[in-house]
Design a protein around this motif. Structure first.
Motif, mmCIF file in Angstrom:
data_model
loop_
_atom_site.group_PDB
_atom_site.id
_atom_site.type_symbol
_atom_site.label_atom_id
_atom_site.label_comp_id
_atom_site.label_asym_id
_atom_site.label_seq_id
_atom_site.Cartn_x
_atom_site.Cartn_y
_atom_site.Cartn_z
ATOM 1 N N ALA A 1 0.826 -1.204 0.000
ATOM 2 C CA ALA A 1 0.000 0.000 0.000
ATOM 3 C C ALA A 1 0.863 1.258 0.000
ATOM 4 C CB ALA A 1 -0.941 -0.002 1.201
ATOM 5 N N ILE A 2 1.926 1.272 0.813
ATOM 6 C CA ILE A 2 2.785 2.460 0.839
ATOM 7 C C ILE A 2 3.673 2.491 -0.398
ATOM 8 C CG2 ILE A 2 4.530 1.307 2.272
ATOM 9 C CD1 ILE A 2 3.606 5.075 2.180
ATOM 10 N N ARG A 3 4.088 1.328 -0.867
ATOM 11 C CA ARG A 3 4.924 1.293 -2.080
ATOM 12 C C ARG A 3 4.170 1.874 -3.265
ATOM 13 N NH1 ARG A 3 6.040 -3.818 -1.890
ATOM 14 N NH2 ARG A 3 8.008 -3.647 -0.758
ATOM 15 N N GLU A 4 2.905 1.511 -3.413
ATOM 16 C CA GLU A 4 2.101 2.017 -4.528
ATOM 17 C C GLU A 4 1.916 3.526 -4.421
ATOM 18 O OE1 GLU A 4 -1.569 -0.068 -4.563
ATOM 19 O OE2 GLU A 4 -0.650 -2.028 -4.906
ATOM 20 N N HIS A 5 1.660 4.014 -3.210
ATOM 21 C CA HIS A 5 1.436 5.450 -3.052
ATOM 22 C C HIS A 5 2.715 6.237 -3.330
ATOM 23 C CE1 HIS A 5 0.381 9.161 -0.544
ATOM 24 N NE2 HIS A 5 -0.367 9.183 -1.614
ATOM 25 N N LEU A 6 3.834 5.767 -2.796
ATOM 26 C CA LEU A 6 5.079 6.501 -3.003
ATOM 27 C C LEU A 6 5.576 6.374 -4.436
ATOM 28 C CD1 LEU A 6 6.978 5.802 0.331
ATOM 29 C CD2 LEU A 6 5.636 7.803 -0.327
ATOM 30 N N ASP A 7 5.309 5.254 -5.092
ATOM 31 C CA ASP A 7 5.701 5.119 -6.494
ATOM 32 C C ASP A 7 5.059 6.224 -7.326
ATOM 33 O OD1 ASP A 7 6.788 3.753 -8.877
ATOM 34 O OD2 ASP A 7 4.669 3.369 -9.303
ATOM 35 N N ALA A 8 3.834 6.582 -7.002
ATOM 36 C CA ALA A 8 3.123 7.605 -7.770
ATOM 37 C C ALA A 8 3.495 9.022 -7.351
ATOM 38 C CB ALA A 8 1.613 7.405 -7.611
ATOM 39 N N HIS A 9 3.964 9.218 -6.110
ATOM 40 C CA HIS A 9 4.098 10.576 -5.594
ATOM 41 C C HIS A 9 5.509 10.985 -5.179
ATOM 42 C CE1 HIS A 9 -0.261 11.307 -5.401
ATOM 43 N NE2 HIS A 9 -0.349 10.023 -5.105
ATOM 44 N N ALA A 10 6.391 10.036 -4.885
ATOM 45 C CA ALA A 10 7.706 10.404 -4.338
ATOM 46 C C ALA A 10 8.662 10.862 -5.431
ATOM 47 C CB ALA A 10 8.301 9.212 -3.592
ATOM 48 N N PRO A 11 9.261 12.050 -5.305
ATOM 49 C CA PRO A 11 10.284 12.481 -6.256
ATOM 50 C C PRO A 11 11.488 11.538 -6.214
ATOM 51 C CG PRO A 11 9.546 14.308 -4.869
ATOM 52 C CD PRO A 11 8.992 13.062 -4.272
ATOM 53 N N ARG A 12 12.167 11.405 -7.363
ATOM 54 C CA ARG A 12 13.335 10.538 -7.456
ATOM 55 C C ARG A 12 14.602 11.325 -7.135
ATOM 56 N NH1 ARG A 12 8.668 7.896 -7.863
ATOM 57 N NH2 ARG A 12 8.754 6.049 -9.204
ATOM 58 N N ARG A 13 15.532 10.643 -6.468
ATOM 59 C CA ARG A 13 16.811 11.245 -6.134
ATOM 60 C C ARG A 13 17.911 10.181 -6.252
ATOM 61 N NH1 ARG A 13 14.163 15.070 -6.907
ATOM 62 N NH2 ARG A 13 13.749 16.844 -5.525
ATOM 63 N N LEU A 14 19.149 10.650 -6.430
ATOM 64 C CA LEU A 14 20.297 9.740 -6.500
ATOM 65 C C LEU A 14 20.981 9.686 -5.141
ATOM 66 C CD1 LEU A 14 21.919 10.617 -9.951
ATOM 67 C CD2 LEU A 14 20.179 8.903 -9.399
ATOM 68 N N HIS B 1 10.366 12.833 -11.625
ATOM 69 C CA HIS B 1 9.495 11.653 -11.607
ATOM 70 C C HIS B 1 9.312 11.180 -13.046
ATOM 71 C CE1 HIS B 1 6.142 8.972 -10.819
ATOM 72 N NE2 HIS B 1 6.312 9.157 -9.518
ATOM 73 N N PRO B 2 9.516 9.884 -13.307
ATOM 74 C CA PRO B 2 9.441 9.400 -14.686
ATOM 75 C C PRO B 2 8.036 9.406 -15.281
ATOM 76 C CG PRO B 2 9.702 7.566 -13.165
ATOM 77 C CD PRO B 2 9.867 8.813 -12.357
ATOM 78 N N LYS B 3 7.003 9.428 -14.414
ATOM 79 C CA LYS B 3 5.638 9.344 -14.919
ATOM 80 C C LYS B 3 4.829 10.624 -14.686
ATOM 81 C CE LYS B 3 5.627 4.432 -13.664
ATOM 82 N NZ LYS B 3 5.015 3.412 -12.770
ATOM 83 N N ASP B 4 5.422 11.592 -14.024
ATOM 84 C CA ASP B 4 4.678 12.802 -13.689
ATOM 85 C C ASP B 4 5.501 14.034 -14.061
ATOM 86 O OD1 ASP B 4 3.057 14.766 -12.728
ATOM 87 O OD2 ASP B 4 3.034 14.079 -10.654
ATOM 88 N N PRO B 5 5.350 14.535 -15.272
ATOM 89 C CA PRO B 5 6.137 15.703 -15.703
ATOM 90 C C PRO B 5 5.827 16.964 -14.911
ATOM 91 C CG PRO B 5 4.446 15.129 -17.328
ATOM 92 C CD PRO B 5 4.487 14.016 -16.344
ATOM 93 N N THR B 6 4.684 16.993 -14.221
ATOM 94 C CA THR B 6 4.356 18.188 -13.449
ATOM 95 C C THR B 6 5.305 18.399 -12.273
ATOM 96 O OG1 THR B 6 2.799 17.023 -11.977
ATOM 97 C CG2 THR B 6 1.918 17.921 -14.045
ATOM 98 N N LEU B 7 6.041 17.342 -11.886
ATOM 99 C CA LEU B 7 7.012 17.480 -10.805
ATOM 100 C C LEU B 7 8.313 18.108 -11.277
ATOM 101 C CD1 LEU B 7 6.525 14.176 -8.749
ATOM 102 C CD2 LEU B 7 5.643 16.460 -8.269
ATOM 103 N N GLY B 8 8.442 18.311 -12.582
ATOM 104 C CA GLY B 8 9.582 19.071 -13.103
ATOM 105 C C GLY B 8 10.882 18.291 -13.162
ATOM 106 N N THR B 9 11.968 19.053 -13.283
ATOM 107 C CA THR B 9 13.308 18.481 -13.388
ATOM 108 C C THR B 9 14.233 19.174 -12.401
ATOM 109 O OG1 THR B 9 13.961 20.056 -15.103
ATOM 110 C CG2 THR B 9 12.977 17.964 -15.843
ATOM 111 N N ARG B 10 15.461 18.647 -12.301
ATOM 112 C CA ARG B 10 16.485 19.269 -11.459
ATOM 113 C C ARG B 10 17.830 19.141 -12.155
ATOM 114 N NH1 ARG B 10 15.787 14.096 -10.225
ATOM 115 N NH2 ARG B 10 17.463 12.857 -9.263
#
Length: 557
Positions: free
Chosen positions: A333-346, A372-381
């Protein structure tokens, strides 16, 4: 993307409530969540919170928050505050409908007088041990107390003197006069009041030395608040006849209906407040908000979201059948939610230095990565890139196993979002361990594969000059087995010694330096992490919430 949990599912309690509204039995549904403030709430309480608040909310009713504060020697204001915080965090609001059982102490005392006057309650001089001995067994009836036939006048006198503090703890109790031969042991003259001196109640101070029991307090509190559906877990099913008996024999303004449902039994943890208290008090964990505990405070610190917990509670459903829920359901349940919402970092948790020998000394450039690979609204860095970078030690092997697709001597990999590199030389310490790699970087491969060859491996990296040093706490399941303490053994023997590992030398991308406590990220190829409340810009601390996939059991003994 939406933060809404799954829609409420129909279940037998919802069907009862809907039928009661449709028939006109009730104009409005009123439920209640009645925790005892003797510890922090856990995931099992979340199931009850979501049921009580969610049912009322979805049917246009209300839900009360009422503290069952009838055992002051175990309760504290800390727990009262923590419980309110947890309910709010889950997304529910009781408005002005906050109550304490102690609000009704005077009325409860008056109803006890009413029972005495009706000949339905008496003061008993038996000790707690003697009451148990007189109660009988499941196959043998109990015996009447020698004090069962005291007169109404004597009982009234003694009960008032009990309130006045004339008798020591355990000297006398007030008991209901029901049936010592009842097949239901709960109806064998249960205790309604007991004497407790020397405690300061967090709401009433020292005003009382006479405290009602839960079985007596609960039904009357429900009735005084106009509760329509009193929802309890299955262990209270045998107490329902007593609940109904109390309501039938005192002049309360309403008659709530008690309905039972199965409690949440979750694998690889313990849900008993007594055991959770032992884990905290004996130092097996780092407090009530330890991320390994199933407490809501612990889950919050581990990075779980209210939406994920509410979704989990909706998925497991409401039934009357006891069952054990796999931990993987909560983790998914948390994995699914964070997969959709958590920004990616190295992030590089176990760093190995790489020197790019043909990259210009002193040069820094910036590469652009999506958040985020699936949500362009989160932008880039933009990430700085230079001559020296860290990679994870697990991404290099001198003698690679079959199928290894990362860096090897003479082999190539792509640094995520940047260049393709080739390992030319391995620098080792005196123990023969690699401490530095000398690599060639193909400067024509920024964001593209080399001509005529395809690079299969992609690994994370962090520029050495700009890396953020951090502490990363890797949490795993608190117990090694699905059912700790099964068969009567000491549940502590099943504790997982690897449930917490602290990595002090992790290197993170610079954007994480200013991450605030509670912010959640996916560390690419590692898992989902949250910034711990202990974190500061000078000493960032991250907790592992959950891995990218369920790997539990691999390599476990």
């Amino acid at each position: 993307m939406t933060d809404a949990p799954e829609s409420p599912r129909t279940h037998f309690i919802r069907q009862i409530a809907e039928a009661d509204l449709a028939s006109g039995k009730h104009d409005r549904i009123v439920t209640r969540f009645p925790p005892e403030p003797n510890g922090y709430l856990h995931i099992g309480h979340a199931k009850s919170i979501v049921l009580n608040f969610g049912l009322a909310e979805s049917l246009g009713g209300v839900c009360n928050l009422r503290f069952d504060d009838t055992n002051p020697h175990k309760e504290s204001p800390e727990f009262v505050t923590a419980i309110q915080n947890d309910v709010r965090w889950l997304g529910f609001d009781w408005g002005e409908r906050l109550y304490f059982a102690s609000d009704y102490f005077e009325q409860l005392y008056g109803f006890a007088i009413e029972l005495i006057e009706k000949g339905l309650a008496y003061v008993c001089d038996l000790s707690a041990a003697e009451i148990r001995a007189y109660r009988g067994t499941l196959t043998e009836p109990g015996r009447n107390s020698p004090w069962r036939e005291r007169s109404v006048a004597e009982n009234l006198d003694l009960f008032k003197r009990m309130r006045a503090g004339e008798f020591p703890d355990g000297a006398r109790t007030l008991r209901a006069k029901i049936d010592m031969a009842s097949p239901n042991i709960n109806l064998r003259d249960p205790v309604l009041y007991r004497i407790k001196h020397g405690v300061v109640h967090h709401q009433t101070g020292t005003a009382w030395c006479l405290y009602p029991t839960y079985d007596y307090t609960h039904p009357i509190s429900d009735a005084l608040e106009g509760v329509t559906h009193s929802l309890c877990t299955l262990e209270f099913e045998d107490h329902r006849p007593l609940y109904d008996w109390v309501l039938a024999h005192v002049s309360v303004p309403s008659r709530p209906r008690q309905i039972e449902f199965s409690r949440l039994n979750l694998e690889y943890t313990v849900m008993s407040k007594r055991r959770l208290t032992e884990l905290v008090s004996e130092g097996h964990v780092d407090g009530w908000d330890d991320p390994r505990l199933p407490t809501l405070a612990g889950l919050r610190r581990r990075g779980y979201t209210p939406v994920a917990i509410r979704t989990f509670c909706e998925r497991i459903g409401i039934t009357k059948s006891d069952n054990r829920v796999e931990m993987a359901m909560l983790e998914n349940a948390i994995r699914e939610h964070l997969d959709a919402h958590a920004p990616r970092r190295l992030a590089v948790l176990n760093p190995l230095r790489v020197v790019l020998t043909n990259y210009p000394k002193g040069q820094t450039e910036y590469v652009e990565l999506a958040n985020h690979p699936k949500d362009p609204t989160l932008g880039t860095r933009l990430l700085p890139f230079g001559r020296e970078v860290y990679i994870d030690r697990s991404d290099f092997e001198e003698t690679p196993p079959k199928g290894f697709k990362r860096l090897v001597p003479g082999g190539e990999v792509r640094l995520r979002g940047a260049y393709v590199i080739r390992c030319d030389e391995v620098i080792k310490n005196a123990d023969g361990e690699p401490v530095e790699l000398r690599c060639w970087v193909d400067l024509d491969t920024l964001g593209k594969d080399p001509e005529g060859r395809k690079v299969k491996g992609v690994i994370q990296w962090v520029a050495v000059e700009h890396a953020v040093s951090a502490e990363v706490r890797l949490y795993d399941r608190l117990f090694k087995v699905p059912m700790p303490g099964a068969g009567g053994s000491d549940y502590r023997a099943d504790l997982n010694p690897q449930s917490k590992r602290v990595v002090t030398g992790a290197r993170l991308e610079p954007s994480l330096r200013d991450a605030r406590p509670g912010e959640r990220f996916q560390f690419e190829r590692e898992g989902y992490f949250v910034v711990d409340p202990d974190s500061t810009p000078e000493r960032p601390v991250f907790n592992l919430t959950v891995g990218l996939r369920d790997t539990w059991g691999k390599g476990q003994s």
